[in-house]
Design a protein around this motif. Structure first.
Motif, mmCIF file in Angstrom:
data_model
loop_
_atom_site.group_PDB
_atom_site.id
_atom_site.type_symbol
_atom_site.label_atom_id
_atom_site.label_comp_id
_atom_site.label_asym_id
_atom_site.label_seq_id
_atom_site.Cartn_x
_atom_site.Cartn_y
_atom_site.Cartn_z
ATOM 1 N N ILE A 249 -12.095 18.257 23.866
ATOM 2 C CA ILE A 249 -11.004 19.141 23.449
ATOM 3 C C ILE A 249 -9.693 18.366 23.385
ATOM 4 O O ILE A 249 -8.829 18.632 22.568
ATOM 5 N N TYR A 250 -9.572 17.348 24.259
ATOM 6 C CA TYR A 250 -8.315 16.602 24.324
ATOM 7 C C TYR A 250 -8.316 15.375 23.408
ATOM 8 O O TYR A 250 -7.388 14.586 23.413
ATOM 9 N N GLY A 251 -9.381 15.186 22.626
ATOM 10 C CA GLY A 251 -9.387 14.092 21.665
ATOM 11 C C GLY A 251 -9.730 12.733 22.245
ATOM 12 O O GLY A 251 -9.551 11.717 21.583
ATOM 13 N N LEU A 252 -10.214 12.704 23.486
ATOM 14 C CA LEU A 252 -10.594 11.412 24.064
ATOM 15 C C LEU A 252 -11.988 10.996 23.613
ATOM 16 O O LEU A 252 -12.282 9.819 23.479
ATOM 17 N N TYR A 253 -12.874 11.970 23.411
ATOM 18 C CA TYR A 253 -14.192 11.698 22.848
ATOM 19 C C TYR A 253 -14.339 12.501 21.554
ATOM 20 O O TYR A 253 -13.699 13.528 21.385
ATOM 21 N N GLN A 254 -15.213 12.015 20.683
ATOM 22 C CA GLN A 254 -15.541 12.772 19.482
ATOM 23 C C GLN A 254 -16.961 13.315 19.616
ATOM 24 O O GLN A 254 -17.865 12.576 19.999
ATOM 25 N N PRO A 255 -17.169 14.596 19.311
ATOM 26 C CA PRO A 255 -18.521 15.152 19.416
ATOM 27 C C PRO A 255 -19.383 14.686 18.249
ATOM 28 O O PRO A 255 -18.865 14.394 17.177
ATOM 29 N N GLU A 256 -20.704 14.592 18.491
ATOM 30 C CA GLU A 256 -21.622 14.235 17.405
ATOM 31 C C GLU A 256 -21.808 15.413 16.460
ATOM 32 O O GLU A 256 -21.969 15.252 15.266
ATOM 33 N N GLN A 257 -21.793 16.613 17.039
ATOM 34 C CA GLN A 257 -21.928 17.826 16.228
ATOM 35 C C GLN A 257 -21.010 18.905 16.768
ATOM 36 O O GLN A 257 -20.599 18.852 17.911
ATOM 37 N N GLY A 258 -20.741 19.913 15.916
ATOM 38 C CA GLY A 258 -20.005 21.081 16.379
ATOM 39 C C GLY A 258 -18.574 21.102 15.892
ATOM 40 O O GLY A 258 -18.053 20.110 15.404
ATOM 41 N N ASP A 259 -17.947 22.268 15.998
ATOM 42 C CA ASP A 259 -16.593 22.472 15.510
ATOM 43 C C ASP A 259 -15.692 23.040 16.597
ATOM 44 O O ASP A 259 -16.145 23.729 17.499
ATOM 45 N N ILE A 260 -14.408 22.727 16.450
ATOM 46 C CA ILE A 260 -13.406 23.274 17.352
ATOM 47 C C ILE A 260 -12.465 24.148 16.527
ATOM 48 O O ILE A 260 -11.990 23.722 15.471
ATOM 49 N N PRO B 219 2.045 -6.576 37.381
ATOM 50 C CA PRO B 219 1.653 -5.299 36.787
ATOM 51 C C PRO B 219 0.193 -5.000 37.126
ATOM 52 O O PRO B 219 -0.657 -5.893 37.031
ATOM 53 N N ALA B 220 -0.083 -3.778 37.554
ATOM 54 C CA ALA B 220 -1.388 -3.464 38.129
ATOM 55 C C ALA B 220 -2.555 -3.688 37.168
ATOM 56 O O ALA B 220 -3.637 -4.082 37.589
ATOM 57 N N ALA B 221 -2.332 -3.454 35.875
ATOM 58 C CA ALA B 221 -3.460 -3.529 34.945
ATOM 59 C C ALA B 221 -3.517 -4.866 34.226
ATOM 60 O O ALA B 221 -4.216 -5.006 33.234
ATOM 61 N N ILE B 222 -2.805 -5.872 34.728
ATOM 62 C CA ILE B 222 -2.739 -7.131 33.982
ATOM 63 C C ILE B 222 -4.125 -7.784 33.908
ATOM 64 O O ILE B 222 -4.893 -7.770 34.870
ATOM 65 N N GLY B 223 -4.441 -8.290 32.714
ATOM 66 C CA GLY B 223 -5.708 -8.997 32.531
ATOM 67 C C GLY B 223 -6.886 -8.093 32.246
ATOM 68 O O GLY B 223 -7.984 -8.569 32.042
ATOM 69 N N THR B 224 -6.688 -6.784 32.227
ATOM 70 C CA THR B 224 -7.822 -5.896 31.994
ATOM 71 C C THR B 224 -7.826 -5.396 30.547
ATOM 72 O O THR B 224 -6.787 -5.166 29.959
ATOM 73 N N LYS B 225 -9.032 -5.242 30.028
ATOM 74 C CA LYS B 225 -9.172 -4.733 28.687
ATOM 75 C C LYS B 225 -9.096 -3.206 28.741
ATOM 76 O O LYS B 225 -9.607 -2.601 29.671
ATOM 77 N N PHE B 226 -8.442 -2.620 27.759
ATOM 78 C CA PHE B 226 -8.384 -1.167 27.729
ATOM 79 C C PHE B 226 -9.369 -0.621 26.712
ATOM 80 O O PHE B 226 -9.374 -1.031 25.561
ATOM 81 N N GLU B 227 -10.226 0.289 27.167
ATOM 82 C CA GLU B 227 -11.171 0.954 26.274
ATOM 83 C C GLU B 227 -11.080 2.442 26.526
ATOM 84 O O GLU B 227 -11.203 2.886 27.659
ATOM 85 N N ARG B 228 -10.893 3.195 25.467
ATOM 86 C CA ARG B 228 -10.687 4.626 25.662
ATOM 87 C C ARG B 228 -11.932 5.325 26.204
ATOM 88 O O ARG B 228 -11.863 6.107 27.133
ATOM 89 N N GLY B 229 -13.086 5.030 25.634
ATOM 90 C CA GLY B 229 -14.287 5.771 26.013
ATOM 91 C C GLY B 229 -14.846 5.366 27.365
ATOM 92 O O GLY B 229 -15.652 6.076 27.934
ATOM 93 N N ALA B 230 -14.423 4.204 27.873
ATOM 94 C CA ALA B 230 -15.031 3.686 29.101
ATOM 95 C C ALA B 230 -14.742 4.599 30.278
ATOM 96 O O ALA B 230 -13.687 5.187 30.372
#
Lengths: 504, 313
Positions: free
Chosen positions: A50-61, B301-312
């Protein structure tokens, strides 16, 4: 009532794992809608979609009836969606105001900090939050930080607030004022979606409830039309036995004594203040309290991972305050199940075999002439895996690929099988599913029956009530009271957790 | 002793201090921006060298120091893009990526310099910047001529340091940088584009270090020689730590190192009987000593040297 947010057929995959499976939810405007479910039920994944951090594989909002795509958090913010994460998204070194305005558009080239400070102070006043806009985050207690998080989304004119496990970091008295805050939000027309696994909160704050299990919706209901027992059954999928067997064991002599211990944490703050406790043979002493009130430091000074500023640690009368971790383990038979399974308990990149020998890698038969005997190491690992019912493909598998519950079983095997007199366990059930929790607690109770002295530190009161003989409560580095499980009502423990000592 | 009491001598000494500090100041203050955004910039050394090379080539091709300046920024900026791609996008260990860029720059500039300027490593004298005295201010006794009879790049530095401070602490972009360096996830959820800010910070950082290299070529020696950065980028790294990741602190720390460099030159000159290598060690010894004294007291800085990945998770 009009639907504010509608999710239709949301499915999300992580690799082969179906984190969400055809999820449909309708959230009405200006209501508090609770999403209830166990750890790993997919609640947080859903909120992140809902917050846009993940994208769903299916479905609508659908938002107010219109189909929307939410590719990034920035888009969510534009649509009036605000998220308060379980782990606060606050930068410790910045002030309240800097955190609130972070990422805000239209700040201009030169931030008018004074103006924003005044507006934030006013907003805080409106909701009765009493937040100082100039305070640095690291100096604030958890309840206050949560209010900063809420101010952050209110400052962006969010009309839908998503709260992920909002009460998990709060003390009982902070929870009450948090629930009052929810009422004020609803009264001012905000829609609140909050995720929790705690039944009582849902019953006292929610208007509507959605129950999730294994990524699927199992029920939608109004709070008025249900009760806690039914909710629990829907959540877990079977009737929950809330009472554990607490066997009576004859307690022997005092094994572990902590006498007026004082210690400092990484930030140089006084983390343990004159803490004294004793544990006898065949006794489990529970330590309850909100996370970060000196419990970690207590475990560390006992196991030798942190130096004492003053005070003593005694094992069967002998002062071990200056002994090393290895001496405490081997001479004084002390086992330790740390809170951080991944960082302290295991080496995730090592196979299970090597994780089993971390504590006696230099002793026969696992090492001969300083050379590791792989066969002996593997043989013992196989025995332990069998005995503790660790589910894995092979003992040569990296610990990283085991589930949390199986990782914890490996740690318990290592810390119990060498025959300790004392066992220090910290948050042993954190993040585990029901089956694993049962296995862990049965291991602990078996150790008690075998006459060991056990220190059981947990922030989950139910865990402690289930197994402990006495319960100490910590607040701000002090033990504010020691009570029996029979005396431990929610109110009484809540007072102690908030630091209100009882006068005799 | 006569150093302190003779105004001409003192002025000369301070002038040397400033001159030796300037490349370090450019690189250290630049380094602050990158590291505050959470990206180690070990490649400052390579960026100084790249800047020096670009300055020499630009001045040679266009016959003007401004052409040199433009190419210096371009070369160092390209090093910055490389570091950003490796360290920010691909998540390669930023220290290793930085070292790789340093080594790459060392070889590449030496090779290209021979191609462009002919077989000799040392180029012919190039056009450069010359001192412009600021009327009035430059007449102040002792410090006047040191501070206000300088060339364009020095005046640029005077403007740049407060400008960087202002950007870091008074603008939304600076707030983003500071937040990302400590807790990128918080910035991301607040709608800040973490990767974009880090790219800008890294590239700006390298370009500023490149100005340090341009200063050496266009204001000091007017030639390009192989490995003319000679460790200044590493001294700048020490300066930014000593300066606690703050642009003003980095400026002061860089001046401190420049002071000891000037001092060792003076000592070499005054004591010809002592092997000069003994004195040459001085600024480096001071930087080690300064870091030892600060050990455990400064918080990067606390996050120095770390890679940022949104989904992780």
């Amino acid at each position: 009532m009009d639907s504010y947010l509608r999710l239709a057929g949301i499915t999300k995959l992580f690799g082969d794992f179906k984190a969400l499976d055809d999820v449909n939810i309708d959230v009405a405007e200006a209501t508090v809608h609770a999403i209830l479910g166990e750890n790993g039920a997919g609640k947080t994944t859903l909120m992140n979609i809902i917050y846009g951090l993940y994208q769903p594989e299916q479905g609508d909002i659908f938002l107010k009836g219109c189909k929307v795509a939410i590719p990034t958090p920035r888009d969510a913010i534009h649509m009036g969606i605000g998220m308060i994460h379980q782990h606060f998204m606050l930068v410790d070194t910045l002030t309240v105001t800097e955190n609130v305005i972070l990422g805000l558009e239209g700040l201009g080239a030169n931030i008018k900090l004074k103006e924003h400070e005044e507006k934030i102070a006013a907003l805080s006043q409106d909701f009765g939050f009493q937040v100082d806009p100039k305070a640095e985050i690291w100096k604030l207690p958890m309840g206050m930080r949560q209010r900063v998080e809420i101010l952050k989304v209110l400052y962006r004119d969010a009309s839908l607030l998503i709260l992920d496990e909002p009460t998990s970091v709060l003390a009982p008295n902070e929870i009450t004022s948090f629930l009052d805050g929810l009422d004020r939000l609803r009264a001012s027309g905000k829609t609140v979606l909050f995720i929790t696994h705690k039944l009582e909160e849902v019953m006292s704050a929610g208007d509507r409830i959605t129950v999730m299990r294994h990524g699927k919706i199992t029920a939608h209901t109004d709070v008025q039309h249900t009760n806690a027992t039914e909710m629990a059954r829907l959540m877990v999928g079977r009737d929950v036995v809330l009472d554990l067997e607490r066997p009576k064991v004859d307690q022997g002599e005092v094994v572990l004594e902590v006498a007026a211990a004082n210690a400092t944490d990484e930030r140089g703050l006084h983390a343990l203040k004159d803490v004294s406790l004793t544990i006898r043979e065949g006794e489990i002493l529970g330590i309850a309290g909100v996370d970060g009130n000196g419990q970690a430091e207590l475990a560390e000074v006992i196991t030798g991972m942190r130096a004492l500023d003053s005070g003593r640690i005694l094992v069967r009368g002998e002062d071990i305050s200056h002994k090393t971790v290895a001496q405490r383990r081997h001479q004084h038979r002390m086992g330790y199940v740390p809170e951080d399974r991944h960082g302290t308990g295991l080496v995730l990149d090592f196979p299970v075999t090597k994780n089993c020998m971390l504590r006696d890698y230099d002793q026969a038969p696992f090492a001969r002439h300083s050379v590791i005997q792989a066969a002996a190491v593997a043989e013992r690992a196989e025995q332990w895996v069998e005995k503790y019912d660790v589910r894995l493909r092979s003992v040569h598998q990296q610990a990283r690929f085991l589930s949390g519950g199986n990782q914890q079983k490996v740690i318990f095997a290592r810390e119990v099988e060498f025959g300790p007199d004392i066992l220090v366990v910290m948050q042993p059930c954190k993040g585990l599913d029901v089956g694993a929790i049962e296995a862990v607690q049965n291991t602990i109770i078996a150790q008690k029956k075998a006459g060991k002295a056990i220190l059981y530190i947990s922030t989950e009161l139910e865990d402690i009530l289930g197994v402990c003989d006495r319960i100490g409560v910590m607040c701000h580095g002090e033990i504010t009271g020691v009570i029996s499980p029979e005396e431990a009502t929610a109110e009484r423990v809540g007072m102690l957790m908030a630091g209100i000592k009882e006068t005799a | 002793m006569e150093l302190l009491f003779d105004p001409a001598q003192l002025s000369d000494f301070l002038g040397t201090t400033l001159r030796l500090s300037i490349p370090i100041i450019f690189a250290a203050v630049g380094g602050v921006i990158s590291e505050r955004s959470g990206v180690f910039n070990i490649s400052l050394e390579g960026c100084i060298l790249g800047g020096a090379f670009g300055a020499a080539v630009g001045a040679f091709l266009f016959g003007s120091p401004f052409g040199g300046l433009a190419l210096a920024l371009l070369c160092a900026g390209l090093a910055g893009v490389t570091l950003a791609v490796l360290g920010v996008s691909l998540g390669i260990n930023q220290i290793v990526a930085g070292i790789a860029i340093n080594i790459l720059m060392l070889g590449l500039t030496a090779f290209l310099a021979r191609l462009i300027f002919g077989g000799e490593a040392t180029t012919m004298t190039l056009p450069g910047f010359y001192p412009i005295a600021i009327p009035g201010l430059s007449a102040i006794p002792v410090v006047g001529s040191v501070l206000f009879n300088q060339d364009l790049l020095v005046y640029l530095m005077y403007l740049m340091v407060p400008a960087v401070w202002w950007v870091m602490y008074r603008t939304p972009w600076g707030l983003n940088v500071r937040a990302i360096g400590d807790y990128p996830r918080a910035a991301d959820t607040a709608g800040v584009n973490v990767q974009a800010v880090r790219y800008c910070a890294v590239i700006a950082s390298c370009m500023m270090a490149g100005l340090g290299g341009a200063y050496i070529v266009l204001s000091q020696v007017f030639v390009f020689t192989e490995h003319m950065s000679a460790g200044k980028g590493f001294i700048a790294l020490a300066a930014l730590i000593l300066g606690r990741w703050n642009p003003i602190g980095a400026l002061l720390a860089a001046l401190l190192f420049g002071f000891f460099d000037a001092l060792q030159l003076r000592l070499q000159f005054n004591s010809p009987e002592v092997p000069y290598q003994i004195f040459s060690m001085l600024p480096y010894l001071v930087s080690i000593l300064a870091l030892v004294l600060l050990a455990g007291k400064v918080r990067p800085p606390a996050a120095i040297g770390t890679k940022f990945e949104r989904g992780a998770k």
